[in-house]
Design an enzyme around this catalytic site. Structure first.
Site, PDB file in Angstrom:
ATOM      1  N   ILE A 267       2.367  -4.206   4.905  1.00  0.00           N
ATOM      2  CA  ILE A 267       3.338  -5.162   4.378  1.00  0.00           C
ATOM      3  C   ILE A 267       3.065  -5.426   2.904  1.00  0.00           C
ATOM      4  O   ILE A 267       1.917  -5.643   2.501  1.00  0.00           O
ATOM      5  CB  ILE A 267       3.220  -6.503   5.144  1.00  0.00           C
ATOM      6  N   CYS A 268       4.145  -5.421   2.099  1.00  0.00           N
ATOM      7  CA  CYS A 268       4.010  -5.772   0.686  1.00  0.00           C
ATOM      8  C   CYS A 268       4.421  -7.224   0.525  1.00  0.00           C
ATOM      9  O   CYS A 268       5.595  -7.560   0.639  1.00  0.00           O
ATOM     10  CB  CYS A 268       4.919  -4.876  -0.161  1.00  0.00           C
ATOM     11  N   LEU A 269       3.454  -8.082   0.340  1.00  0.00           N
ATOM     12  CA  LEU A 269       3.728  -9.511   0.245  1.00  0.00           C
ATOM     13  C   LEU A 269       2.695 -10.106  -0.706  1.00  0.00           C
ATOM     14  O   LEU A 269       1.494  -9.921  -0.510  1.00  0.00           O
ATOM     15  CB  LEU A 269       3.608 -10.115   1.659  1.00  0.00           C
TER      16      LEU A 269
END
Lengths: 155, 139
Positions: A85-87
């Site tokens: 996940i890109c967060l």
């Protein structure tokens, strides 16, 4: 080795006051490792889906962020093919003031608001920007195909 | 120490392999970049210098089962190679004959194995063994 108090507290609270639409249950043999389920938010392409994730609190948590990834296949511009996940709050914007609970809420919010301008899955983001309607339809289709609740074994 | 679960351990190894942070003479990556279970891996070993293997590139397959890294992966050469620890019919590495597999530790990684295999190829007893033609593979 004893589990840090902070992790025990967080776990107790997650069990006692679960966040609506989110569950996180530690493995019996590894209390830093959680099975997570997030329900797709209403009026998003993920509505009706139940997404499985896994979460691990590394040795130096809470000085470093939890590690988390999707186990359910999902068509989303900020999630790659291996479920990573890109967060921002999982990377540079992590702070020890954040918790498992806040991270899971951020991921649920990310499902409600995909951000193709900061993509992890380039091909998905391109699709999203070129034809948003078609991308949303594909996300719905993947939700129907991969994110359906598993039938509970008869007890 | 926190015990890192299989999948997060494999993600770390993948990232290390992708960034090329590991040893230059060995490389590894997922066989299928969409495999959420991350079970099947490809590896390569550049033949060690001053041996019959010099300038050859060996491909192999590594399989990380559900119990990895508590249990070692299984290793199988794709490129044909003549080594005592490698089954000449199918390229499978006999875990009893390679110390890092025989005395497996949880901290060992796929990179550990590739480096040790390369060292094994260069060992005095092995470095002059006659080899199959370069580029030949097991069925």
């Amino acid at each position: 080795m004893a589990l840090p108090k902070r992790i025990i507290k967080e776990t107790e609270r997650l069990m006692a006051e679960p966040v609506p639409g989110i569950s996180a249950i530690p493995h019996e043999d590894n209390l830093r490792y959680f099975d997570v389920e997030i329900h797709g938010p209403a009026s998003s392409p993920y509505e009706g889906g139940i997404f499985k994730l896994e979460l691990f609190l590394p040795e130096d948590y809470p000085m470093t962020a939890p590690k988390i990834r999707f186990l359910t296949k999902i068509f989303h511009p900020n999630v790659d093919k291996l479920g990573r996940i890109c967060l921002d709050v999982l990377k540079n914007n992590w702070s020890p003031a954040l918790q498992i609970r806040t991270i899971l809420l951020s991921i649920q919010a990310l499902l409600g608001a995909p951000n193709p301008d900061d993509p992890l899955a380039d091909d998905v983001a391109k699709h999203w920007k070129a034809d948003e309607q078609a991308a949303i339809e594909k996300a719905r289709e993947w939700t129907r195909t991969y994110a359906q609740p598993q039938p509970q074994p008869a007890s | 120490m926190a015990k890192i679960p299989r999948n997060f351990r494999l993600l770390e190894e993948l990232e290390k392999g992708e960034k090329g942070l590991g040893a230059e003479a060995c490389s590894y990556g997922l066989e299928d970049s969409e495999d959420l279970l991350m079970s099947n891996w490809n590896g390569t070993i550049l033949g060690p210098p001053h041996s019959v293997h010099e300038n050859r590139i060996y491909s192999l397959k590594m399989h990380c089962g559900d119990a990895y890294p508590d249990q070692p992966p299984t290793i199988q050469f794709i490129s044909q190679i003549n080594l005592p620890a490698v089954n000449p019919r199918n390229g499978v590495v006999d875990p009893k004959m390679l110390p890092c597999l025989a005395q497996w530790k949880r901290e060992n990684t796929m990179e550990t194995i590739l480096i040790e295999l390369r060292r094994y190829m260069a060992a005095p007893a092995n470095k002059k063994l006659q080899q199959p033609p370069e580029g030949s593979t097991y069925e």
